[in-house]
Scaffold this motif. Sequence first.
Motif, PDB file in Angstrom:
ATOM      1  N   ASN A   1      -6.070   1.233  -5.882  1.00  0.00           N
ATOM      2  CA  ASN A   1      -6.606   1.950  -7.041  1.00  0.00           C
ATOM      3  C   ASN A   1      -5.540   2.774  -7.768  1.00  0.00           C
ATOM      4  O   ASN A   1      -5.831   3.480  -8.724  1.00  0.00           O
ATOM      5  N   GLN A   2      -4.296   2.695  -7.283  1.00  0.00           N
ATOM      6  CA  GLN A   2      -3.191   3.393  -7.948  1.00  0.00           C
ATOM      7  C   GLN A   2      -2.064   2.426  -8.319  1.00  0.00           C
ATOM      8  O   GLN A   2      -0.895   2.786  -8.365  1.00  0.00           O
ATOM      9  N   GLY A   3      -2.436   1.183  -8.584  1.00  0.00           N
ATOM     10  CA  GLY A   3      -1.450   0.199  -9.008  1.00  0.00           C
ATOM     11  C   GLY A   3      -0.864  -0.632  -7.898  1.00  0.00           C
ATOM     12  O   GLY A   3       0.133  -1.329  -8.112  1.00  0.00           O
ATOM     13  N   GLY A   4      -1.448  -0.569  -6.700  1.00  0.00           N
ATOM     14  CA  GLY A   4      -0.948  -1.348  -5.573  1.00  0.00           C
ATOM     15  C   GLY A   4      -1.291  -2.818  -5.697  1.00  0.00           C
ATOM     16  O   GLY A   4      -1.921  -3.264  -6.652  1.00  0.00           O
TER      17      GLY A   4
ATOM     18  N   ASN B   1       0.782  -8.193   1.535  1.00  0.00           N
ATOM     19  CA  ASN B   1       0.981  -6.766   1.779  1.00  0.00           C
ATOM     20  C   ASN B   1       0.286  -6.389   3.087  1.00  0.00           C
ATOM     21  O   ASN B   1      -0.909  -6.115   3.123  1.00  0.00           O
TER      22      ASN B   1
ATOM     23  N   GLN C   1       6.558  -1.413  -4.384  1.00  0.00           N
ATOM     24  CA  GLN C   1       5.852  -0.146  -4.209  1.00  0.00           C
ATOM     25  C   GLN C   1       4.750  -0.283  -3.154  1.00  0.00           C
ATOM     26  O   GLN C   1       4.346  -1.378  -2.794  1.00  0.00           O
ATOM     27  N   ARG C   2       4.255   0.882  -2.688  1.00  0.00           N
ATOM     28  CA  ARG C   2       3.240   0.859  -1.625  1.00  0.00           C
ATOM     29  C   ARG C   2       2.007   1.684  -1.986  1.00  0.00           C
ATOM     30  O   ARG C   2       1.317   2.194  -1.113  1.00  0.00           O
ATOM     31  N   GLN C   3       1.722   1.833  -3.258  1.00  0.00           N
ATOM     32  CA  GLN C   3       0.551   2.597  -3.653  1.00  0.00           C
ATOM     33  C   GLN C   3      -0.743   1.899  -3.237  1.00  0.00           C
ATOM     34  O   GLN C   3      -0.777   0.672  -3.120  1.00  0.00           O
ATOM     35  N   PRO C   4      -1.816   2.659  -3.038  1.00  0.00           N
ATOM     36  CA  PRO C   4      -3.133   2.048  -2.803  1.00  0.00           C
ATOM     37  C   PRO C   4      -3.539   1.183  -3.998  1.00  0.00           C
ATOM     38  O   PRO C   4      -3.002   1.334  -5.099  1.00  0.00           O
TER      39      PRO C   4
ATOM     40  N   ARG D   1       6.321  -3.603  -9.248  1.00  0.00           N
ATOM     41  CA  ARG D   1       5.138  -3.215  -8.452  1.00  0.00           C
ATOM     42  C   ARG D   1       5.241  -3.707  -7.015  1.00  0.00           C
ATOM     43  O   ARG D   1       4.757  -3.066  -6.082  1.00  0.00           O
TER      44      ARG D   1
ATOM     45  N   HIS E   1       0.630  -3.745   4.690  1.00  0.00           N
ATOM     46  CA  HIS E   1       0.328  -2.311   4.751  1.00  0.00           C
ATOM     47  C   HIS E   1      -1.135  -2.027   4.384  1.00  0.00           C
ATOM     48  O   HIS E   1      -1.687  -1.011   4.792  1.00  0.00           O
ATOM     49  N   GLN E   2      -1.737  -2.900   3.552  1.00  0.00           N
ATOM     50  CA  GLN E   2      -3.037  -2.608   2.967  1.00  0.00           C
ATOM     51  C   GLN E   2      -4.132  -3.482   3.580  1.00  0.00           C
ATOM     52  O   GLN E   2      -3.922  -4.679   3.780  1.00  0.00           O
TER      53      GLN E   2
END
Length: 536
Positions: free
Chosen positions: A426-429, A296, A421-424, A418, A298-299
Amino acid sequence: MAFPLAKLRTVLAAGLLAATALAAPVAEAQQQQRPLRLVLNVGLQTLDPIAGPSFVTRNFSYMVFDTLIAMDSQGRYRPQMLDNWRTSDDGLTWTFTLREGLEFSDGTPVTAEDCVASIRRWGGRDSLGRRLMAATREMRIVDGRTFVLELSRPFGLMLEALGKPSVQVPFIMPARLASTTPPTTPVAEVVGSGPFLFVRDQWIPGERTVFLRNPRYRPRNEPADGLAGGKVSRMERVEFVNMSDPGLRAAAIQAGEVDYLEYAPIDYIPNFQRNRNLVLARARGGAEIVGAISINHHQPPFDNVLIRRAVQQIMDRSQIIAAEGVPPDYSRPDCQSVYVCGTFYASETGTEPMRDTSIARARELLRQAGYSNERVVFLQPGDSALINPIGLVMIDRLRQAGFNLDVQTSDWSSHAQRWIQRQPLNQGGWSLIPVIYTGFDLANPLSNPGIGYNCTNNQPWGYCIPAMTPVIERFEAEGDQDRRRGIAGELQRIAIDQATFPISGQFASPAVWRAELRGVIDFGFPILWNVERNAR
């Protein structure tokens, strides 16, 4: 009056022959009516081939959809739904004409409008499709069966794009669905023009999928060859079933309870080779599998190239392939090419960083990067017989290198949701997930997950390497195959240097099917048209 013995024998023999003659077609019909049961590697959750990037969705889609152009067993691109195509002298204008009489499963005719809408939707999602759309000035409809695609600049891979064999495939669906559904959102209905019909009310997501022969399908009048030719559905009913336990799969196919395994459980390959009732696939090259780790970008911390290179250094291909238990004649641990050895663009250009990977070098890269024990969420698909062993070795080696791993184990279907998706965190990323691809997906730079999606921002891994962009543009504009091969080597060098999509080794995990099946096309993934049973 006594009946002569010789005459009695003649009458009985004639009766027996007549009964046998009558019974033979009945037995054969019963064999074809018995469902063909295929065990997939993972359960089916997503039904849209554009919104869903999984192989299981691709396998589903080849049953119910069709393509304009298809790849045959020799890697050549041939008309499929198309009757023909024509190009202008400058190569910028392409005219495509559909075959007559094509229908969707809802009874409506397939039209040029459907083709244009489907290409546009696919072109908003797929790497090769996006590049084709970027080079397109316009698409216009000439009549019900004909449309024109006019390029604004040279694009040397038109047939490779529209005939792309694996994820994501430019399947054709009705314009009413394709033009109103974003490419990342699954369509509300499954309406295709392929050889089988999806029976939605018998679908159990992740467990069972049922298909019936499509009586509206009109196959080409030529032999089936790879994904091309006449797709004749000879079985009345086909079922995709899920069996997560490899031992259960092996027992089921040996007992004849199922007919076809997408991937033979590797530990059982020697037994299968000795079983005369089973046939192992022989396809290699593009049909082989490459393990990899999806990063990922993005993170944090993987927006740092040094930390991505550290991940690349934990990829000991020999150790990872050994964990799969692959027999020596089914593996290529020495292959370092991101394009898959045995395919056209494979080379050793730029592979130096992958030749002697080591945990010590990974630790040094983490030190240089200033890694400070940031949490790394590792999604482990525990139900995948192929991916789970790859992930277990990666987990161990990442921890040895010093990564602070939060390993979250679940089924592949859940992780696949999952993954997009692009959640952080701490939000299921997520940070890392082991995956597998076939050579069909990796063999062309513009469809390769580590190259073709550069700066497109439409896939979960999300890398953007500015130096890669002009080289990709040169590749897609080049019409000469030999010159494209040299440019592909440049792209491989950049992808490895930037650790966009580190690979973990190439191997074959062959399909296996019952020997009573006739007409099975050995292509590298399940093709279930043309298949019928021998009458017992």
